[in-house]
Design an enzyme around this catalytic site. Structure first.
Site, PDB file in Angstrom:
ATOM      1  N   ARG A 248       0.710  -1.310   0.093  1.00 48.35           N
ATOM      2  CA  ARG A 248       0.180  -0.132   0.207  1.00 48.35           C
ATOM      3  C   ARG A 248       0.855   1.190  -0.030  1.00 48.35           C
ATOM      4  O   ARG A 248       1.845   1.309   0.611  1.00 48.35           O
ATOM      5  CB  ARG A 248      -0.896  -0.045   1.172  1.00 48.35           C
ATOM      6  CG  ARG A 248      -2.155  -0.951   1.136  1.00 48.35           C
ATOM      7  CD  ARG A 248      -2.953  -0.780   0.085  1.00 48.35           C
ATOM      8  NE  ARG A 248      -4.092  -1.662   0.257  1.00 48.35           N
ATOM      9  CZ  ARG A 248      -4.068  -2.664  -0.709  1.00 48.35           C
ATOM     10  NH1 ARG A 248      -3.116  -3.174  -1.470  1.00 48.35           N
ATOM     11  NH2 ARG A 248      -5.252  -3.598  -0.700  1.00 48.35           N
ATOM     12  N   GLU A 276      -3.547   7.450  -4.720  1.00 51.01           N
ATOM     13  CA  GLU A 276      -3.464   6.754  -6.123  1.00 51.01           C
ATOM     14  C   GLU A 276      -4.644   7.197  -7.074  1.00 51.01           C
ATOM     15  O   GLU A 276      -5.581   7.110  -6.621  1.00 51.01           O
ATOM     16  CB  GLU A 276      -3.758   5.326  -5.561  1.00 51.01           C
ATOM     17  CG  GLU A 276      -3.374   4.337  -6.836  1.00 51.01           C
ATOM     18  CD  GLU A 276      -3.342   3.021  -5.929  1.00 51.01           C
ATOM     19  OE1 GLU A 276      -2.262   2.312  -5.653  1.00 51.01           O
ATOM     20  OE2 GLU A 276      -4.341   2.301  -6.033  1.00 51.01           O
ATOM     21  N   HIS A 295      -1.429   0.127 -10.104  1.00 59.50           N
ATOM     22  CA  HIS A 295      -1.991  -0.915  -9.444  1.00 59.50           C
ATOM     23  C   HIS A 295      -2.278  -2.156 -10.224  1.00 59.50           C
ATOM     24  O   HIS A 295      -3.432  -2.823  -9.982  1.00 59.50           O
ATOM     25  CB  HIS A 295      -3.336  -0.442  -8.600  1.00 59.50           C
ATOM     26  CG  HIS A 295      -3.439  -0.993  -7.431  1.00 59.50           C
ATOM     27  ND1 HIS A 295      -3.687  -0.555  -6.273  1.00 59.50           N
ATOM     28  CD2 HIS A 295      -3.423  -2.538  -6.867  1.00 59.50           C
ATOM     29  CE1 HIS A 295      -4.069  -1.305  -5.241  1.00 59.50           C
ATOM     30  NE2 HIS A 295      -3.529  -2.241  -5.574  1.00 59.50           N
TER      31      HIS A 295
END
Length: 339
Positions: A248, A276, A295
């Site tokens: 993360r 993000e 991601h």
């Protein structure tokens, strides 16, 4: 035997991305479920009625959260099967469901393989400085001095540090076994013997940061791990080292990371950031020594069907009265809040 009643709750676009026709057929055989109906919200009377009749909640990414006001309508619920990493994500109060005997399973193990594969690839490329060398070669259009320019590079006897023996961390450790690498591991929950069984040497975090050519992060995001990779620990990394983050973004102090990579002293491979994506004006976008991917280390495309198969497996197990293959402790999830 009567099939348990089930309901799907997730982003409607996710259903056919995760479940192929064979997996959907398995769900319908194991449970009384309308796979063409997906709950994207729980506030309409129609959705509440569907939830009220469900014994199994098959949830996934973007699932509506079962909040306190929904609890009176979930008396029949006995299981949550989540097409993702943490089933408790879709429950406002996981402990309340655990107290009622609701059991849960997740597809974290099914999703760990692609993340581990991405990580392995980035570790091996980083040790050869492949991405930097590709840019140099494209710019110079000349061959380097192969004997003089590459001192210290390569994967033979390099040191790789793994932070966190999570599901993904363990999968990465398994993939690293065939290579001639010295693998260090930081995980405060393990003993030295347990780390050795995973193919690694257990060390304190600062020692790992100081001695690893590549540091790969695999710890969950908790209050204790938020920002743990801070300026001091980044400064410990050797010149030319690479930080790989598929965990993360917030486990790394983002300001400290930007300050460190802007010097060019270390490289970074970031599949996750905080926020993000990075802000449009972030300097991360412009740095040649930073690889940003959206991601994508986790399951994508056809890899998502592995998750669908895992979910179908768990629903079949529950319907047959067998324990889950990959259970999740809802009470523990409530305590750690790792999502």
């Amino acid at each position: 035997m009567t099939r348990p009643r089930a309901v799907l709750a997730m982003n409607p676009r996710l259903v056919h991305a995760v479940f192929d026709e064979a997996a959907l057929a398995r769900l319908r055989r194991a449970a009384d479920v309308d796979t063409g109906r997906v709950l994207a919200e729980l506030d309409s009377a129609r959705s509440r009625d569907a939830l009220a009749g469900a014994e199994i909640l098959v949830a996934g990414w973007d699932a509506p959260v079962v909040r306190a006001e929904h609890l009176p309508g979930t008396e029949r619920l006995r299981a949550v099967v989540y097409a993702g990493g943490v089933a408790a994500t879709c429950l406002e109060d996981p402990a309340a469901f655990a107290a009622r005997g609701v059991v849960a399973a997740n597809a974290r193990a099914a999703n760990s393989g692609p993340v581990a594969e991405y990580t392995l690839a980035m570790i091996l490329l980083a040790n050869k400085r492949v991405l930097a060398e590709e840019r140099r070669y494209r710019a110079s259009r000349t061959l380097p001095d192969h004997f003089g320019a590459y001192a210290g590079r390569g994967n033979y006897r390099q040191t790789v540090g793994i932070v966190g023996a999570s599901t993904v961390g363990r999968a990465v450790l398994g993939l690293l076994r065939p290579f001639d690498l010295d693998v260090l591991l930081y995980d405060p929950t393990l003993t030295a013997e347990q780390a050795a069984a995973l193919g690694a040497r257990l060390v304190p975090l600062d020692e790992l940061m100081a001695h690893s050519r590549v540091v790969s992060l695999h710890q969950p995001l908790t209050p204790a791990t938020r920002g743990r990779i801070d300026a001091g620990r980044l400064a410990l990394m050797p010149d030319g080292a690479t930080l790989v983050n598929t965990a993360r973004g917030a486990v790394v102090d983002q300001d400290a990371l930007l300050a460190e990579v802007r010097t060019g002293r270390i490289d970074a491979v970031l599949d996750v950031t905080e926020p993000e994506p990075p802000d449009p004006g972030s300097k991360l976008w412009a740095l040649d020594n930073v690889v940003l991917t959206p991601h994508l280390a986790g399951s994508l495309g056809g890899e998502l069907h592995r998750i669908g198969d895992a979910v179908a497996d768990e629903v079949e197990r529950f319907a047959a009265g067998r324990p889950f293959a990959h259970p999740e402790d809802l009470a523990a999830s409530a305590r750690t809040r790792v999502w």
